[in-house]
Write an enzyme that holds these catalytic residues in place. Sequence first.
Site, PDB file in Angstrom:
ATOM      1  N   THR A  59       0.820  -1.214   0.000  1.00 57.57           N
ATOM      2  CA  THR A  59       0.000   0.000   0.000  1.00 57.57           C
ATOM      3  C   THR A  59       0.853   1.263   0.000  1.00 57.57           C
ATOM      4  O   THR A  59       0.457   2.289  -0.555  1.00 57.57           O
ATOM      5  CB  THR A  59      -0.939  -0.028   1.224  1.00 57.57           C
ATOM      6  OG1 THR A  59      -1.787  -1.185   1.110  1.00 57.57           O
ATOM      7  CG2 THR A  59      -1.802   1.208   1.319  1.00 57.57           C
ATOM      8  N   THR A 115       1.478  -4.498   4.091  1.00 55.67           N
ATOM      9  CA  THR A 115       1.316  -4.755   5.521  1.00 55.67           C
ATOM     10  C   THR A 115       0.736  -6.136   5.818  1.00 55.67           C
ATOM     11  O   THR A 115       0.915  -6.652   6.921  1.00 55.67           O
ATOM     12  CB  THR A 115       0.401  -3.690   6.146  1.00 55.67           C
ATOM     13  OG1 THR A 115      -0.830  -3.653   5.420  1.00 55.67           O
ATOM     14  CG2 THR A 115       1.057  -2.335   6.125  1.00 55.67           C
ATOM     15  N   ASP A 116       0.044  -6.728   4.844  1.00 56.42           N
ATOM     16  CA  ASP A 116      -0.677  -7.977   5.147  1.00 56.42           C
ATOM     17  C   ASP A 116       0.251  -9.082   5.635  1.00 56.42           C
ATOM     18  O   ASP A 116      -0.112  -9.874   6.500  1.00 56.42           O
ATOM     19  CB  ASP A 116      -1.433  -8.476   3.912  1.00 56.42           C
ATOM     20  CG  ASP A 116      -2.564  -7.549   3.493  1.00 56.42           C
ATOM     21  OD1 ASP A 116      -2.850  -6.593   4.248  1.00 56.42           O
ATOM     22  OD2 ASP A 116      -3.144  -7.777   2.426  1.00 56.42           O
TER      23      ASP A 116
HETATM   24  N1  GLU Z   1      -2.196  -4.408   2.323  1.00 58.29           N
HETATM   25  C1  GLU Z   1      -1.879  -4.996   1.047  1.00 58.29           C
HETATM   26  C2  GLU Z   1      -0.517  -5.671   1.141  1.00 58.29           C
HETATM   27  O1  GLU Z   1      -0.155  -6.155   2.171  1.00 58.29           O
HETATM   28  C3  GLU Z   1      -1.868  -3.912   0.063  1.00 58.29           C
HETATM   29  C4  GLU Z   1      -1.740  -4.298  -1.296  1.00 58.29           C
HETATM   30  C5  GLU Z   1      -1.263  -3.153  -2.159  1.00 58.29           C
HETATM   31  O2  GLU Z   1      -1.873  -2.089  -2.138  1.00 58.29           O
HETATM   32  O3  GLU Z   1      -0.257  -3.329  -2.782  1.00 58.29           O
HETATM   33  O4  GLU Z   1       0.227  -5.761   0.237  1.00 58.29           O
END
Ligand code: GLU
Length: 352
Positions: free
Chosen positions: A38, A110-111
């Site tokens: 993100t 962040t995931d």
């Molecule tokens: N929170 C998602 C991640 O961990 C965001 C994905 C993105 O916007 O690239 O990648």
Amino acid sequence: MALRGAAILLGVAAPVVAQPTTQQAARPRVHVFATGGTISNLGNDQRRTGSELVDGIAGLRDMATITVEQFRNVPSGSITHDDWRRLAGRIRQLQQGPDAPAGYIITHGTDTMEETAYFLSLTVGGCEPVIVTGAMRQANWAGADGPSNLRNSVRVAIAPASRGRGAMVLMNDEIFAARDVTKSNTTRLSAFTAPDAGVLGLADPDTVVFHRPAPAACQPPRFDLSTIGPFPRVDVVYAHIGADSVSVDAFVNAGAKGVVVAGVGRGGTTPSMGRALRRATERGVTVVVSNRTGSGRVGMWSEPESLDSLPAGRGAMVGATDLNPQKARILLMLALAAHVEARALPELFNAR
Ligand code: GLU
């Protein structure tokens, strides 16, 4: 288990690294690996590069000599085991090279950042901190947190108090040890917590502070990837009312060498799943029992001595202590790849 020895870079393609200007040369160097997430996301399939993120923060290049390596630019669900090996190998290579950086920053979705941070905490070692950071709000949203997280990460990466602390996550002004941190909310800026151990430190406006002392000496990596072969398949099964044997049996039949249970309470399962897990150990699969509560320990279950007398070809069953299922999976995967003996697993899972 490989504990020491020089790490050799594992088949890493020549990276493209933006070089510092001569004016920057006297400052501490921070090397940024941009992987996406993100923090880089602009929507509509547009993403900022790591260099654009750094250049977008006023004064950042006055704080440190910043080199940027565009490692990937993907949501963090697309990060792979191979990325982990390459990233750890690349950091080890930079650590041993001339003009070694004072610290490293990984910008990351962040995931899964807790997983990448934990993997690096086990495989990099050394004195220089590795800061994994990202953003909860997209780069082009009002109140985007990426710039402050990245700026704080540079401050933490060059802070003398950070040395020897290994991999950490920095989000929302808070610093977390890689082992302790988890993403515990889907959207809040305060999504990252360390339910059992608490926040390790703060990037406050005036200074970087830590609540716990650093280890007395910089540590070598717990696992030396240069001596470890391919990672075996290790899966996570989730316990719940009505859970049966199907998921365990399917993973074992797919070749899993390890299974982590996200157990109920202190690691419980249903009778059917429990029987499937015991059958799995009889087929040589190592079972690690974690829990789905979000905090607390699952004790060791087995004394190391009892693991000595495992019948040949039988897999151990041990508790994950305070590691959540996704982190227990990483530690088990590395332990199996490094051929750690069953009797050494309790100490390994307990080690902080
Ligand atoms: N929170 C998602 C991640 O961990 C965001 C994905 C993105 O916007 O690239 O990648």
